[in-house]
Design a protein around this motif. Structure first.
Motif, PDB file in Angstrom:
ATOM      1  N   GLY A 169       1.147  26.898   3.018  1.00  9.20           N
ATOM      2  CA  GLY A 169       0.117  27.319   2.077  1.00  9.20           C
ATOM      3  C   GLY A 169      -0.121  28.817   2.057  1.00  9.20           C
ATOM      4  O   GLY A 169      -1.152  29.278   1.551  1.00  9.20           O
ATOM      5  N   ILE A 170       0.823  29.596   2.592  1.00  8.09           N
ATOM      6  CA  ILE A 170       0.705  31.060   2.619  1.00  8.09           C
ATOM      7  C   ILE A 170       1.594  31.637   1.513  1.00  8.09           C
ATOM      8  O   ILE A 170       2.753  31.251   1.369  1.00  8.09           O
ATOM      9  CB  ILE A 170       1.125  31.625   3.996  1.00  8.09           C
ATOM     10  N   ASP A 171       1.065  32.567   0.740  1.00 10.52           N
ATOM     11  CA  ASP A 171       1.797  33.156  -0.378  1.00 10.52           C
ATOM     12  C   ASP A 171       2.886  34.088   0.145  1.00 10.52           C
ATOM     13  O   ASP A 171       2.580  35.132   0.721  1.00 10.52           O
ATOM     14  CB  ASP A 171       0.830  33.938  -1.275  1.00 10.52           C
ATOM     15  N   PRO A 172       4.179  33.757  -0.070  1.00  5.71           N
ATOM     16  CA  PRO A 172       5.272  34.614   0.421  1.00  5.71           C
ATOM     17  C   PRO A 172       5.349  35.961  -0.278  1.00  5.71           C
ATOM     18  O   PRO A 172       6.024  36.873   0.218  1.00  5.71           O
ATOM     19  CB  PRO A 172       6.526  33.779   0.120  1.00  5.71           C
ATOM     20  N   TRP A 198       6.423  37.250  -8.173  1.00  2.00           N
ATOM     21  CA  TRP A 198       7.864  37.469  -8.221  1.00  2.00           C
ATOM     22  C   TRP A 198       8.222  38.776  -8.922  1.00  2.00           C
ATOM     23  O   TRP A 198       9.333  39.301  -8.724  1.00  2.00           O
ATOM     24  CB  TRP A 198       8.548  36.310  -8.928  1.00  2.00           C
ATOM     25  N   VAL A 199       7.301  39.340  -9.720  1.00  2.00           N
ATOM     26  CA  VAL A 199       7.581  40.611 -10.397  1.00  2.00           C
ATOM     27  C   VAL A 199       7.755  41.728  -9.378  1.00  2.00           C
ATOM     28  O   VAL A 199       8.651  42.575  -9.495  1.00  2.00           O
ATOM     29  CB  VAL A 199       6.449  40.959 -11.385  1.00  2.00           C
ATOM     30  N   THR A 200       6.918  41.740  -8.336  1.00  2.00           N
ATOM     31  CA  THR A 200       7.015  42.783  -7.305  1.00  2.00           C
ATOM     32  C   THR A 200       8.237  42.599  -6.430  1.00  2.00           C
ATOM     33  O   THR A 200       8.632  43.532  -5.726  1.00  2.00           O
ATOM     34  CB  THR A 200       5.762  42.775  -6.418  1.00  2.00           C
ATOM     35  N   ALA A 201       8.863  41.422  -6.472  1.00  2.00           N
ATOM     36  CA  ALA A 201      10.040  41.163  -5.641  1.00  2.00           C
ATOM     37  C   ALA A 201      11.223  42.038  -6.041  1.00  2.00           C
ATOM     38  O   ALA A 201      12.158  42.219  -5.265  1.00  2.00           O
ATOM     39  CB  ALA A 201      10.435  39.686  -5.741  1.00  2.00           C
ATOM     40  N   LEU A 202      11.186  42.594  -7.248  1.00  2.00           N
ATOM     41  CA  LEU A 202      12.285  43.436  -7.717  1.00  2.00           C
ATOM     42  C   LEU A 202      12.432  44.706  -6.896  1.00  2.00           C
ATOM     43  O   LEU A 202      13.512  45.304  -6.849  1.00  2.00           O
ATOM     44  CB  LEU A 202      12.060  43.815  -9.195  1.00  2.00           C
ATOM     45  N   LYS A 218      16.334  34.571  -8.485  1.00  2.00           N
ATOM     46  CA  LYS A 218      16.241  35.984  -8.132  1.00  2.00           C
ATOM     47  C   LYS A 218      15.854  36.770  -9.381  1.00  2.00           C
ATOM     48  O   LYS A 218      16.577  36.737 -10.383  1.00  2.00           O
ATOM     49  CB  LYS A 218      17.571  36.504  -7.571  1.00  2.00           C
ATOM     50  N   PRO A 219      14.735  37.485  -9.345  1.00  2.00           N
ATOM     51  CA  PRO A 219      14.235  38.156 -10.544  1.00  2.00           C
ATOM     52  C   PRO A 219      15.174  39.188 -11.152  1.00  2.00           C
ATOM     53  O   PRO A 219      15.039  39.509 -12.338  1.00  2.00           O
ATOM     54  CB  PRO A 219      12.938  38.819 -10.050  1.00  2.00           C
ATOM     55  N   ILE A 220      16.134  39.708 -10.385  1.00  2.00           N
ATOM     56  CA  ILE A 220      17.051  40.709 -10.922  1.00  2.00           C
ATOM     57  C   ILE A 220      17.860  40.153 -12.095  1.00  2.00           C
ATOM     58  O   ILE A 220      18.404  40.913 -12.907  1.00  2.00           O
ATOM     59  CB  ILE A 220      18.003  41.228  -9.814  1.00  2.00           C
ATOM     60  N   ALA A 221      17.926  38.828 -12.228  1.00  2.00           N
ATOM     61  CA  ALA A 221      18.655  38.205 -13.340  1.00  2.00           C
ATOM     62  C   ALA A 221      18.062  38.574 -14.689  1.00  2.00           C
ATOM     63  O   ALA A 221      18.700  38.356 -15.728  1.00  2.00           O
ATOM     64  CB  ALA A 221      18.663  36.681 -13.172  1.00  2.00           C
ATOM     65  N   THR A 233       8.221  41.821   5.486  1.00  2.00           N
ATOM     66  CA  THR A 233       8.468  42.111   4.070  1.00  2.00           C
ATOM     67  C   THR A 233       8.144  40.901   3.205  1.00  2.00           C
ATOM     68  O   THR A 233       8.427  39.766   3.576  1.00  2.00           O
ATOM     69  CB  THR A 233       9.946  42.504   3.862  1.00  2.00           C
ATOM     70  N   GLU A 234       7.560  41.178   2.046  1.00  2.00           N
ATOM     71  CA  GLU A 234       7.282  40.094   1.107  1.00  2.00           C
ATOM     72  C   GLU A 234       8.596  39.513   0.574  1.00  2.00           C
ATOM     73  O   GLU A 234       9.632  40.185   0.562  1.00  2.00           O
ATOM     74  CB  GLU A 234       6.421  40.591  -0.066  1.00  2.00           C
ATOM     75  N   SER A 235       8.558  38.292   0.118  1.00  2.00           N
ATOM     76  CA  SER A 235       9.765  37.600  -0.327  1.00  2.00           C
ATOM     77  C   SER A 235      10.356  38.251  -1.586  1.00  2.00           C
ATOM     78  O   SER A 235       9.646  38.544  -2.537  1.00  2.00           O
ATOM     79  CB  SER A 235       9.453  36.132  -0.616  1.00  2.00           C
ATOM     80  N   PRO A 236      11.683  38.457  -1.619  1.00  2.00           N
ATOM     81  CA  PRO A 236      12.338  39.004  -2.811  1.00  2.00           C
ATOM     82  C   PRO A 236      12.873  37.921  -3.737  1.00  2.00           C
ATOM     83  O   PRO A 236      13.621  38.233  -4.665  1.00  2.00           O
ATOM     84  CB  PRO A 236      13.490  39.816  -2.197  1.00  2.00           C
TER      85      PRO A 236
END
Length: 522
Positions: A136-139, A327-331, A275-278, A162-165
């Motif tokens: 229940g923790i936000d990655p 997921w936007v910040t994962a970039l 993966k957001p880079i897509a 590090t936060e999840s990419p």
């Protein structure tokens, strides 16, 4: 008397490799070496029961055995590389050749499917991120160091805070795997390995379908991406999830080429959710099938519709999973590290050194240089998307991805596989372009094999020795391949974007100097 035919350098028969072992068998031997080597030098968390399994415990019982396993990893990787290079001569444009390439790729991949994770610890991060999500923790807000036992699980401490990419879909899948392997983390690791392998298979299927649709050689495409040692080492042995992302991008491109635009957007959205880079593929997929002279206003409408649908799907998925738009910040996460071979890293190092020399704050200049590099990359990528020049959409995607990768301080070896599949189906390859792709594969395979191993005796001296041995192997393979295939350095340079312009300028400069010398002599 017998007549002797004199051949030029480009007409000579390729030199045969001294070994008589077939490429298929040679590659299998390489994979088996990696399998055995992984038992003694692959990554295993201190808290995993797998360490107690007799073959693994035995091969880790002494420094000498662990050193032997480290060498097996390096030798096995180069045997795979050599087998791949030798296999090229038997690849032709027919169904029988395609079946042979696929069969050989499977033979090489099977031992890697059950090896201990090597060359990367990302699979342990997948399990840890899954546990974080399951707890229940936000990655996207917290690192894996907030869960108990993260270190004994095998996570790289560098990435622990590090936060999840990764995208929300992959995090959800990782959470399911971690839940299923809550008592036995090895199960979760293997499930992640299976998912990564499935991604690699789907990636190959997608790009073979694209090759057939565009009239490209399917056997060559299979050789370039399915049998490629980078695919085998990074997507199967290391278990990276990029194959899943590329599968989504590939099927998205395939759907767009067939005129199924909504399905194409759904596929791209799934890739972004891995993966957001897509996201880089979205504006180009939106232009597939449209005339190059399409007015900018119509392009903007198409981008807006495609973007709204794709981002809406990923955003809705994030909201349903309770992850929002983190997921936007994962970039930005991969940019936290630097690789010595990155052009931007070399420039950053130079600027930092000069700033320190004159007593200025090097961090400020580093940030300025990165902003300039990213801005230039953004402008070039934007021009590639916007220009009305008749550039093939797939080639646009290849160039855009290459520009974005080149502008980063972090260029992981698997980033090459973001480019190769699309390049393989972009158009008929010239000899120089194929050689450029092979050179990239040789270089990044060497970088992969030089990665640290799970060795308790490893120190700076050992790392230097291992790196030196790896480089010597790589240079030997490079020299053999270069001579055996009569590689032209000029053709390789021309294969690089704007390489022809560079060659023309060098030739013109030489001609001017020669003319000046001639005039001065007169």
């Amino acid at each position: 008397m017998p007549q002797h035919v004199h051949r030029s350098a480009t007409e000579r028969e390729p030199r045969r490799f001294p070994l008589t072992v077939s490429p298929t068998l040679l590659g299998l031997i390489g994979s088996l070496c990696i399998l055995v080597g992984s038992f003694g030098a692959g990554w295993i968390g201190d808290g995993l029961g797998l360490r107690e399994w007799f073959p693994i415990a035995f091969l880790r019982s002494s420094p000498d055995l662990t050193r032997l396993c480290t060498m097996l990893l390096i030798v096995g990787g180069f045997l795979l590389l050599i087998a791949w290079l030798r296999f090229r001569s038997s690849v032709s444009d027919n169904d029988a050749s395609l079946r042979r390439v696929i069969r050989t790729s499977i033979i090489w991949a099977l031992p890697l499917l059950i090896c201990v994770p090597v060359f990367s610890r990302d699979m342990f991060s997948y399990v840890a991120v899954g546990r974080l999500m399951a707890a229940g923790i936000d990655p996207y807000q917290h690192g894996v160091n907030e869960i108990a036992g993260w270190y004994s699980l095998g996570v790289d401490p560098f990435w622990s805070s590090t936060e999840s990419p990764y995208g929300p879909l992959f995090i959800a899948v990782a959470a399911v795997f971690s839940w299923l392997g809550a008592q036995t983390p090895e199960y979760a690791l293997f499930l992640n390995r299976l998912a990564a392998t499935a991604g690699a298979v789907l990636m190959v299927v997608a790009f073979l379908k694209i090759a057939a649709l565009r009239g490209r050689s399917r056997a060559f495409v299979a050789w370039m991406i399915a049998a490629n040692p980078l695919t085998l080492l990074l997507f199967i042995a290391s278990g990276h999830n990029d194959g899943l992302m590329l599968a989504g991008m590939g099927f998205g491109l395939l759907s767009a080429l067939k005129g199924r635009r909504i399905l194409a957007v759904v596929w791209i959205a799934l890739a972004v959710a891995i993966k957001p880079i897509a996201l880089i593929a979205l504006p180009i997929v939106a232009l597939v099938g449209r005339p190059s002279k399409l007015p900018l206003s119509d392009r903007v409408k198409s981008w807006a519709l495609h973007g709204a649908l794709a981002l809406g799907l990923v955003g809705a998925l994030g909201l349903v999973l309770g992850l929002g738009f983190g997921w936007v910040t994962a970039l930005t996460v991969p940019g936290a590290i630097q690789h010595w071979y990155s052009p931007l890293t070399l420039m950053v190092g130079t600027v930092r050194g000069l700033a320190e020399l004159v007593g200025l704050d090097p961090f400020v200049f580093e940030v300025i240089l990165k902003v300039i590099a990213f801005s230039i990359a953004g402008l070039v990528a934007s021009w590639l998307v916007i220009t009305k020049r008749p550039i093939d959409p797939v080639l646009r995607l290849v160039l855009c991805t290459a520009v974005v990768v080149a502008a980063s301080t972090a260029i992981h070896p698997w980033y090459v596989l973001w480019i190769l599949p699309f390049a393989a189906v972009a158009g008929p390859w010239r000899r120089g372009q194929e050689h450029l792709a092979v050179l990239a594969t040789i270089f990044f395979t060497t970088v992969t094999l030089a990665e640290p191993t799970d060795s308790f005796f490893e120190g700076p001296y050992t790392r230097i020795v291992v790196a030196s041995i790896t480089v010597l192997f790589a240079l030997s393979v490079l020299v053999w391949w270069w001579r055996a295939n009569n590689v032209s350095g000029r053709a390789v340079v021309i294969a690089v974007p704007y390489g022809q312009v560079l060659v023309n300028r060098i030739v013109a400069r030489r001609e001017r100097r020669l003319q000046q010398r001639t005039e001065s002599a007169l």
